[in-house]
Scaffold this motif. Structure first.
Motif, short mmCIF file in Angstrom:
data_model
loop_
_atom_site.label_atom_id
_atom_site.label_comp_id
_atom_site.label_asym_id
_atom_site.label_seq_id
_atom_site.Cartn_x
_atom_site.Cartn_y
_atom_site.Cartn_z
N ASP A 256 0.82 -1.22 0.00
CA ASP A 256 0.00 0.00 0.00
C ASP A 256 0.85 1.26 0.00
N LEU A 257 1.99 1.23 0.68
CA LEU A 257 2.89 2.38 0.69
C LEU A 257 3.41 2.67 -0.71
N ILE A 258 3.77 1.61 -1.43
CA ILE A 258 4.25 1.78 -2.80
C ILE A 258 3.14 2.34 -3.69
N GLU A 259 1.93 1.83 -3.52
CA GLU A 259 0.80 2.31 -4.33
C GLU A 259 0.53 3.79 -4.08
N ILE A 260 0.60 4.22 -2.81
CA ILE A 260 0.38 5.64 -2.50
C ILE A 260 1.47 6.49 -3.16
N GLU A 261 2.71 6.01 -3.07
CA GLU A 261 3.83 6.78 -3.62
C GLU A 261 3.74 6.87 -5.14
N LEU A 262 3.20 5.86 -5.77
CA LEU A 262 3.06 5.89 -7.23
C LEU A 262 2.06 6.94 -7.69
N ARG A 263 1.21 7.40 -6.76
CA ARG A 263 0.26 8.47 -7.11
C ARG A 263 0.89 9.85 -6.95
N MET A 264 2.18 9.90 -6.71
CA MET A 264 2.94 11.15 -6.62
C MET A 264 2.37 12.10 -5.57
N PRO A 265 2.43 11.72 -4.29
CA PRO A 265 1.91 12.59 -3.24
C PRO A 265 2.83 13.77 -2.99
N GLU A 266 2.43 14.62 -2.04
CA GLU A 266 3.26 15.78 -1.71
C GLU A 266 4.54 15.34 -1.01
N LYS A 267 5.48 16.26 -0.91
CA LYS A 267 6.81 15.97 -0.39
C LYS A 267 6.79 15.32 0.99
#
Length: 413
Positions: A256-267
């Motif tokens: 899930d962490l990888i999936e969230i990061e793939l959505r290009m979240p804020e810094k």
């Protein structure tokens, strides 16, 4: 202006407007002078200007101008105690909660006295009673009030330690379907974050597996950006304990962490994600989950030199774990194919810390016998120093090949 107040910068504002600017807008500067404001700076009532405004209103009453009322005291303990008592009357409960929320929102300085008056304890009691009765009405306001007044004081720490079951009550809320559930669940997660910040380390060690499953569920459900960030904060705070890391991994958090990061979240979200992944990848199961995601290594390497020095440090550390402890032939070639090796070489060129560069060198040395003979690497590097990767780009800044070498002998790709 109805209630003029003067800041430490000497500028006078209407109280309602400047409090909106400071406490809801989360601003820390004077709107006019742009000067930074001390955290403990006061808003001083400007009595002279208020009397002038009142005199003007009286003089213009014939033109339909109403006289402004005398400002009420910011905090009335008697009123707050009465509102707490009215929480026991079902017909007045919701109205009392909203009044308490308004008082806590009006001024940050009201919140300490509200805790002393018993507001936080009343909110904990109400939240737990809703859990026992399987009801969700009034929870949104109760969560809001608790989140506003909860500060890391000894009294609050004692309250949390004596009412650990409130965590279970909040996790129950996260599983419910209700009207306006985005607001209610976001506030619930923010309260959980506040509780874990106030609580001692012993509470973090006692968190049940259900807690971590609930936090991973928050990430998975994408309730709101606020809720996601709060859940990430809590997972990161829990990671130093090996028991907690194991439970987080078992809950499937890495995917899930990888999936969230793939959505290009804020810094800041990316920094939290990489902080957690760094902890989880020290475990074989954590590394296996990262490698099991088709974009795992690629995502980690892609973020290097693109977000912040903190992410660079964590990402290189994750790659070092993978290369050292999980670096079989398939993984080593995948690192090469997705650009992780090239990115590690670029770290040596960039303005990174010496610590990060040393980590990158260590990773590159581990499998140089494989990577050195590959035509896939897109950089040509040359150095005068033994046993390191070179740092001079050629071909007018375009990257063509890489050279890894040992001692004084150079092995070119």
């Amino acid at each position: 202006m109805k209630d003029p107040v003067t800041m430490v910068t000497g500028i006078t504002y209407d109280r309602e407007s400047i409090e909106q600017w400071l406490f809801f807008g989360k601003n820390t500067t004077c709107p006019v002078t742009k000067q930074p404001l001390p955290k403990d700076s006061d808003l001083t009532p400007n009595h002279t200007l208020r009397r002038l405004i009142q005199a003007w209103c009286i003089a213009n009453a014939s033109n339909g101008v109403d006289q402004i009322p005398t400002p009420k005291s910011l905090f009335d303990r008697t009123q707050v105690v009465k509102l707490i008592q009215e929480l026991r009357i079902p017909q007045l409960q919701l109205q009392s909660l909203r009044k308490l929320e308004a008082i806590a929102s009006r001024n940050e300085k009201n919140r300490g006295p509200m805790v002393e008056a018993g507001v936080a304890k009343a909110m904990v009691s109400l939240i737990m009673s809703r859990f026992r009765e399987a009801r969700t009405d009034g929870l949104s306001e109760a969560f809001s009030v608790f989140h506003l007044v909860c500060t890391p004081t000894e009294k609050m720490k004692k309250l949390v330690s004596e009412n650990y079951d409130v965590v279970e009550s909040i996790m129950w809320v996260l599983q419910q379907e209700m009207d306006d559930q985005e607001t209610v669940k976001t506030r619930a997660v923010l309260v959980l974050k506040t509780i874990t910040e106030v609580a001692s380390g012993s509470l973090m060690e006692r968190l049940k597996p259900e807690f971590f499953k609930a936090m991973v569920g928050v990430l998975r459900q994408q309730i709101s950006q606020q809720a996601t960030k709060a859940a990430l904060h809590m997972l990161l705070e829990a990671c130093p304990w090996g028991r907690n890391r194991s439970i987080i991994i078992e809950a499937g958090a890495v995917f899930d962490l990888i999936e969230i990061e793939l959505r290009m979240p804020e810094k800041r979200t990316t920094e939290l994600i990489f902080g957690i992944l760094d902890h989880l990848c020290c475990s074989p199961d954590g590394r296996a989950q990262l490698l099991g995601h088709s974009a795992g290594i690629a995502m980690v390497s892609k973020r290097i030199l693109r977000v912040s020095p903190a992410v660079d440090d964590r990402a290189v550390h994750i790659l070092s774990y993978i290369a050292k402890f999980s670096g079989n032939n398939e993984v080593v070639h995948e690192m090469l194919r997705v650009g992780a090796v090239s990115k590690l070489c670029m770290v040596l060129q960039a303005e990174c810390s010496a610590k990060v560069k040393e980590k990158a060198r260590g990773v590159l040395r581990l499998h140089s016998n494989v990577w050195n003979n590959s035509p896939c690497i897109a950089v040509y590097l040359l150095t005068r120093h033994p046993r390191v990767i070179g740092h001079d780009l050629v071909n007018k800044g375009h990257v063509d090949a890489i050279c890894l070498y040992d001692d004084n002998s150079v092995r070119g790709a």
